[in-house]
Motif scaffolding. Structure first.
Motif, PDB file in Angstrom:
ATOM      1  N   SER A  66      32.893  39.714  70.639  1.00 53.21           N
ATOM      2  CA  SER A  66      31.678  39.187  71.275  1.00 53.21           C
ATOM      3  C   SER A  66      31.989  38.492  72.596  1.00 53.21           C
ATOM      4  O   SER A  66      31.382  38.789  73.629  1.00 53.21           O
ATOM      5  N   HIS A  69      33.577  40.910  75.256  1.00 53.86           N
ATOM      6  CA  HIS A  69      32.735  42.007  75.752  1.00 53.86           C
ATOM      7  C   HIS A  69      31.574  41.532  76.614  1.00 53.86           C
ATOM      8  O   HIS A  69      31.329  42.091  77.689  1.00 53.86           O
ATOM      9  N   ILE A 335      26.953  44.573  67.949  1.00 55.24           N
ATOM     10  CA  ILE A 335      28.243  45.161  67.586  1.00 55.24           C
ATOM     11  C   ILE A 335      28.126  45.990  66.310  1.00 55.24           C
ATOM     12  O   ILE A 335      28.597  47.127  66.237  1.00 55.24           O
ATOM     13  N   VAL A 340      27.154  48.237  71.163  1.00 54.17           N
ATOM     14  CA  VAL A 340      28.180  47.707  72.050  1.00 54.17           C
ATOM     15  C   VAL A 340      28.821  48.823  72.871  1.00 54.17           C
ATOM     16  O   VAL A 340      29.428  48.574  73.925  1.00 54.17           O
TER      17      VAL A 340
END
Length: 353
Positions: A66, A69, A335, A340
């Motif tokens: 998290s 990204h 995700i 993602v």
């Protein structure tokens, strides 16, 4: 040598007495006794430990993904959280699986050298965790208590220095102490060192006290003091904002007030993370400090249970983030559902600026 452990509580080391007792190494004289447990207990222990490992590895991997990204999460505090999550992830991936077999069977099958590697890594990662939390508390102190100095004091270079110190210093401390045998010099004939095939950490009086103070008690008290100061300042600021009535300041005060509220919430959440860490690890460090002074009379099974109670901290952190951070819940959904991998997903807004 490190890598020796005691027999189960109440047993003395005598070859004749061990004739019907399963050993860690059946063909070696002086082997440790392997713990005899019913299948139901072994199964329950394995299930608990495997679930703990999976939560630790998967939960912290989600935190790492998290923050790494999503560009909106690239902040100083989150970089420290990212590094802390890497620390917990490595603990779950490399340390906890080996500890599982040792805890269930009471045996270490990988030899003295890997025992030292395992022990050193365990100490380094637990010490690194509290170093990270200490630096996070400093970051929150400037954000809440000295917001005007935050940008100039907490720079990218400062954050990088904090992260490097959080890894390098615990590494030097842990590996140096274990591989130079500084922890067992003068420990005498501890009952934990009477058989071959274990991997129990032994401290003498001086090293046990010093290690616990450096790894836990001193940074723990510092963090408690910092978060107490943050709490008092945050409460004072909340009263000041409530008392403001000047109409020409409403828009600006609302904007800055929202930012302050976000900083306070972050400080509160990370304070809870710190509290969970202290609750999980305090019993072990108290026991570890006392054991040399009471002639190593703490049962090895109790020490092992306290170690696993400390390990739970690494599994709890992602749960705390998911409960208190809405941005983490949104990132988690992105995700888990595979979004993602979509182009430009890294620019997704997880919270309003």
């Amino acid at each position: 040598m490190l890598g020796r452990m005691s027999l189960p509580s109440g047993m003395s080391y005598n070859i004749s007495e061990l004739s019907n007792t399963p050993l860690c190494y059946e063909s070696l004289s002086g082997s440790c006794a392997r713990l005899k447990r019913p299948f139901s207990i072994r199964f329950t222990m394995y299930m608990f430990m495997v679930v703990t490992i999976l939560i630790t590895v998967c939960g912290n991997l989600l935190v790492i993904t998290s923050i790494a990204h999503f560009k909106q999460l690239h902040t100083s505090t989150n970089y420290l959280i990212l590094s802390l999550a890497v620390c917990d992830f490595l603990l779950g991936l490399f340390v906890m699986p080996c500890s599982t077999i040792r805890s269930v069977d009471g045996c270490w099958y990988l030899g003295d050298f890997l025992c030292k590697i395992h022990t050193s890594t365990d100490i380094m990662l637990s010490t690194s965790s509290i170093f990270h939390l200490s630096f996070i508390s400093i970051d929150r102190y400037f954000a809440v208590c000295k917001p005007l100095k935050y940008e100039t004091s907490i720079t990218p270079f400062t954050i990088l220095t904090m992260i490097i110190c959080s890894w390098i210093l615990p590494g030097i401390f842990a590996y140096g102490m274990i591989f130079l045998d500084l922890n067992i010099i003068g420990a005498g004939d501890s009952p934990h060192r009477n058989c071959i095939g274990g991997c129990t950490l032994i401290f003498n009086k001086l090293s046990g006290t010093f290690a616990s103070m450096i790894s836990f008690f001193i940074p723990g008290f510092v963090m408690l003091g910092i978060y107490l100061k943050i709490y008092l300042v945050a409460r004072s600021q909340a009263r000041s904002i409530k008392d403001m009535t000047q109409h020409f300041q409403i828009a600006e005060e609302h904007k800055s007030g929202v930012q302050r509220q976000r900083e306070k919430k972050a400080a509160k959440t990370l304070g809870i993370v710190m509290g969970v860490f202290l609750i999980c690890w305090t019993p072990f460090f108290v026991c570890n400090t006392m054991d040399p002074f009471i002639d190593y009379s703490v049962p090895p099974l109790l020490v092992d249970a306290l170690v696993w109670f400390g390990y739970l901290n690494s599994a709890f952190n992602p749960i705390v983030y998911a409960f208190f951070y809405s941005w983490f819940r949104r990132a988690l959904r992105i995700i888990v559902f595979g979004k993602v991998f979509h182009p430009q997903s890294c620019r997704t807004k997880l919270f309003s600026e």
